[in-house]
Design an enzyme around this catalytic site. Sequence first.
Site, PDB file in Angstrom:
ATOM      1  N   ARG A   1       0.854  -1.179   0.000  1.00 26.14           N
ATOM      2  CA  ARG A   1       0.000   0.000   0.000  1.00 26.14           C
ATOM      3  C   ARG A   1       0.891   1.230   0.000  1.00 26.14           C
ATOM      4  O   ARG A   1       1.913   1.275   0.703  1.00 26.14           O
ATOM      5  CB  ARG A   1      -0.922   0.018   1.218  1.00 26.14           C
TER       6      ARG A   1
ATOM      7  N   HIS B   1      -0.073  -0.513 -10.325  1.00 24.43           N
ATOM      8  CA  HIS B   1      -0.747  -1.473  -9.438  1.00 24.43           C
ATOM      9  C   HIS B   1      -1.064  -2.777 -10.186  1.00 24.43           C
ATOM     10  O   HIS B   1      -2.219  -3.231 -10.221  1.00 24.43           O
ATOM     11  CB  HIS B   1      -2.035  -0.864  -8.864  1.00 24.43           C
TER      12      HIS B   1
END
Length: 327
Positions: A242, A290
């Site tokens: 994250r 991502h």
Amino acid sequence: MIGAMRIVVAHSEPGAGLAWRRELATRLPGATVLVDAGSPDGRDPAHAAQVATEAFVADWAVGWSPPADFFARHRALRGFFSAGAGVDGLLRHPGMPPALTVVRLEDAGMAELMADYCLHELLRLAGRFDEYAAHQAAARWVEHAPIPRDEMPVGVLGVGVLGMHVARRLASAGFTVRGYARTPRSIDGVDVLHGADGWHAFLAATRVLILLAPRTPETEDLIDADALSRLKPDGWLINIARGALVVDADLIAALDTRRLAGATLDVFREEPLPASHPFWHHPRIHVTPHVSGPTQVAVSAAQVAAKLAALARGEAVGGVVDRTRGY
């Protein structure tokens, strides 16, 4: 009973809601599976027959980043299955009922992809391919000796289901790998440090730091100037967890002062990463959008369907989130 089960799918990505609905319906014959009206797929008139109406009372929900009013419209839910490994965004949803059961995915094909991503980066660094790219741009024929793998000790922060798989894979490829966990953990071939006493020792033994920890109050901003300064010289950061685990300004400062050799970033505080963000153009940062561990819908839906079937039989399931820990 599975035949009486009513499931609503809420997913923020166009096409994903319909894909999840199709896979779940195939694996749970007799159950009613519909797409939430507030999701992109649910707002498309072409899919009206597959969309939940106001009269539809769902028992279970499956999805990712549900609409702001989702929980207000679905008040009878027994639980929410996250369509991803991370649940920090879901737990921060303003409408999330405090006692609602949340279940996260456990691997579902993501671990192997993440291990591939990390191994690719390590081999690129060991082979000094960034230097060869620079030489090519300058039309220079220069040969370098590769960096021995024993000179690239790897530290994996977070050795849950995903981190454990990554650590084992890198160790099997010949890298020295250490893990760090909140509590004691045993992994064959990987030394795992834990607790406050092990944190500084873990960093000091690491040259390539791989982040695989969940976002919690304890991990947010954990990788700051102090943590980066404790890595071995010419260190490298790989973040596939994250973005909020890293203090962006501290990372850039460590790179600019060459305390850190480089970083590979797949996750960010804001996604998509704004075009104005300095990460895009920093010469020692590799950016990917991502993609290190995308959800494999068929495999993930099979896992969720199996857990829903087990719950229908009155059995316990894995992956239930502990709200006090945040994962």
